[in-house]
Design an enzyme around this catalytic site. Structure first.
Site, PDB file in Angstrom:
ATOM      1  N   LYS A  94      -1.101 -12.082 -27.709  1.00 14.53           N
ATOM      2  CA  LYS A  94      -0.317 -12.091 -26.483  1.00 14.53           C
ATOM      3  C   LYS A  94      -0.505 -10.767 -25.750  1.00 14.53           C
ATOM      4  O   LYS A  94      -0.483  -9.695 -26.377  1.00 14.53           O
ATOM      5  CB  LYS A  94       1.156 -12.324 -26.839  1.00 14.53           C
ATOM      6  CG  LYS A  94       2.109 -12.404 -25.667  1.00 14.53           C
ATOM      7  CD  LYS A  94       3.518 -12.726 -26.168  1.00 14.53           C
ATOM      8  CE  LYS A  94       4.505 -12.842 -25.018  1.00 14.53           C
ATOM      9  NZ  LYS A  94       5.860 -13.210 -25.488  1.00 14.53           N
TER      10      LYS A  94
ATOM     11  N   SER B  31       7.579 -16.908 -22.788  1.00 16.88           N
ATOM     12  CA  SER B  31       6.536 -16.069 -22.213  1.00 16.88           C
ATOM     13  C   SER B  31       5.211 -16.091 -22.971  1.00 16.88           C
ATOM     14  O   SER B  31       4.223 -15.533 -22.499  1.00 16.88           O
ATOM     15  CB  SER B  31       7.036 -14.628 -22.144  1.00 16.88           C
ATOM     16  OG  SER B  31       7.331 -14.110 -23.437  1.00 16.88           O
TER      17      SER B  31
ATOM     18  N   SER C 286      10.800 -17.374 -26.206  1.00 16.33           N
ATOM     19  CA  SER C 286       9.447 -17.114 -25.711  1.00 16.33           C
ATOM     20  C   SER C 286       8.333 -17.498 -26.668  1.00 16.33           C
ATOM     21  O   SER C 286       7.176 -17.603 -26.263  1.00 16.33           O
ATOM     22  CB  SER C 286       9.296 -15.638 -25.321  1.00 16.33           C
ATOM     23  OG  SER C 286       9.979 -15.376 -24.121  1.00 16.33           O
TER      24      SER C 286
END
Length: 469
Positions: free
Chosen positions: A85, A160, A184
């Site tokens: 990420k 996210s 997320s």
């Protein structure tokens, strides 16, 4: 006699790939090339991988193969590719968190997560997309733009960790590491049909993780956790053992042992389920999936019950109180309002303590809770804050992560696990929640339950089973 079937270079688990590389069945270079090919073919249509280091990955894979030929073993991920990420600091590779002031930021040092994956022998392919500074349940930012859901490009992969989930579902990476303040990890896993683990708060080091901006004081002190994303429960367990535990850099991590994943006998488990929580809307498909899951698992367990939940005030204000404070800390110049007073913050922590202790008492009686990961499946791309359609009713956008946020609020570990598809054929998962600091046992339970219900057997999209009726 027919030759044995060779390992699937793209959709095999990381555990299987690691074993194949160790045995010489395949080379790291072969596995890395297969994933680079997937990225080249599928990423232009999804925008999941936003920074790619193909040549660096090839060089690392060659080194892994040469090391193996010498009899060396770098660790449990020797030669296995992965993505990260775009909020985890990576030495020599840009880390932007989708934030324009960081568009060209290249750390000089790995964060703890990146360092541990490298030390375990992994091969970093690149970084996956996020919303700006991670503050959304969709994935779109001014630096790289929008990521699309691989099951339906008109819909969001969630956020996210949306880029990570989309890349996993499309076979561009076998594993990634997300982060989670209010769903997320779990929302993207649910929307894209993959697995994700939100660890107990303060279980994995946040050193080198944005939204704490480089060089700034640490701002996010509550709710946040970091955890793995993959296509199998066994890969979550492998990654959890690599990244969890104190590192000497994050002062808030207690010296709690990171235990091996135990053997779990389903016949001893007491399983509670909740189709939703009081006052939390939920789509009919999601409710039906929870009830069908409970029915399928009940014959194998010691007990299965739509159990009475802790007697708490499940209103939105209760769950938003600390979260709003965390977001104000995360976003520079956040316009929501003035910062909280010390008295307001202490009051919020006091209410949080009541929630935490009540749920700990609940998990003294039950081994695991099965509940929704979200009130909906993947919804169409829309401006942040747009009301969402839940069976024809317009519902507050931010209720989409309320089922997740409850356990960010209390800090409990939770696994998002794919189990079926909704009436549109979109992935639909469940959330499995356990006692604090019990990740190893929770992962064992997730693996056992997934074996019973027959989670989707692979990717790309087409293989999810629709609910009966």
């Amino acid at each position: 006699m027919a030759a044995a079937r060779r390992v699937d270079l793209v959709f095999a688990s990381a555990v299987r790939l690691a074993a194949a590389i160790r045995s010489g069945e395949v080379s790291s270079s072969e596995v890395v090339e297969a994933h680079l090919d997937r990225i080249e073919r599928h990423n232009p249509g999804l925008n999941a991988v936003v920074t790619l280091d193909a040549e660096g990955a090839r060089a690392r894979a060659r080194a892994a193969d040469e090391a193996r030929a010498r009899g060396e073993n770098w660790g449990s991920l020797h030669g296995v590719p992965y993505t990260l990420k775009d909020s985890h600091a990576t030495a020599g590779m840009r880390t932007t968190a989708g934030h324009p002031p960081l568009a060209d930021y290249v750390p000089t040092e790995d964060g703890t997560v990146a360092a541990r994956l490298r030390a375990a022998g992994g091969v970093l392919l690149g970084k996956t997309n996020v919303p700006e500074l991670l503050v959304d349940i969709q994935t779109d930012n001014p630096v790289f733009g929008r990521t699309l859901n691989p099951w339906d490009p008109a819909r969001t992969p969630g956020g996210s960790s949306g880029g990570a989930a989309a890349a996993l579902a499309r076979g561009m990476t076998p594993i990634d590491i997300g982060s989670d303040v209010g769903g997320s990890i779990r929302i993207p896993a649910h929307f894209c049909g993959v697995f994700g683990l939100k660890t107990t708060e303060h279980r994995v080091s946040s050193f080198g993780h944005i939204p704490d901006l480089p060089g700034a004081p640490r701002s996010v002190r509550v709710l946040a956790s970091i955890g793995p994303m993959a296509r199998t429960a066994e890969d979550l367990a492998l990654l959890y053992r690599i990244v969890a535990g104190p590192d000497g850099r994050d002062a808030e991590l207690p010296p709690v042992p990171v235990e091996d994943v135990p053997e779990v006998t389903l016949g001893t488990l007491r399983v509670a389920f909740a189709p939703t929580f009081p006052g939390f809307p939920v789509a009919g498909d999601v409710r039906a999936a929870i009830e069908a899951f409970a029915s399928a698992v009940e014959p194998f367990c010691a007990a299965m019950e739509d159990a009475p939940l802790p007697d708490l005030d499940y209103d939105r204000a209760a769950l938003s109180e600390i979260d709003t404070m965390a977001v104000r800390a995360m976003v520079p110049g956040d316009p929501v309002g003035p910062p909280p007073t010390l008295a307001q913050y202490l009051h919020a922590l006091d209410r949080r303590d009541r929630f935490l202790l009540a749920w700990e008492a609940f998990f003294d009686r039950w081994d695991v809770l099965v509940c929704p990961a979200s009130m909906v499946t993947a919804f169409p791309h829309c401006p942040t804050g747009t009301p969402l359609d839940v069976d024809g009713v317009a519902v507050d956008y931010w209720m989409a992560n309320a089922h997740c946020k409850l356990f960010s609020y209390t800090g409990h570990p939770a696994v998002a696990m794919p189990v079926t598809a909704d009436s549109r054929g979109l992935p639909l998962g469940v959330q499995l929640v356990g006692k604090r600091w019990s990740e190893s046992r929770l992962l064992a339970i997730a693996a056992a339950l997934s074996a019973v219900v027959g989670t989707p057997p692979g990717y790309p999209p087409t293989r999810l089973r629709r609910q009966a009726g």
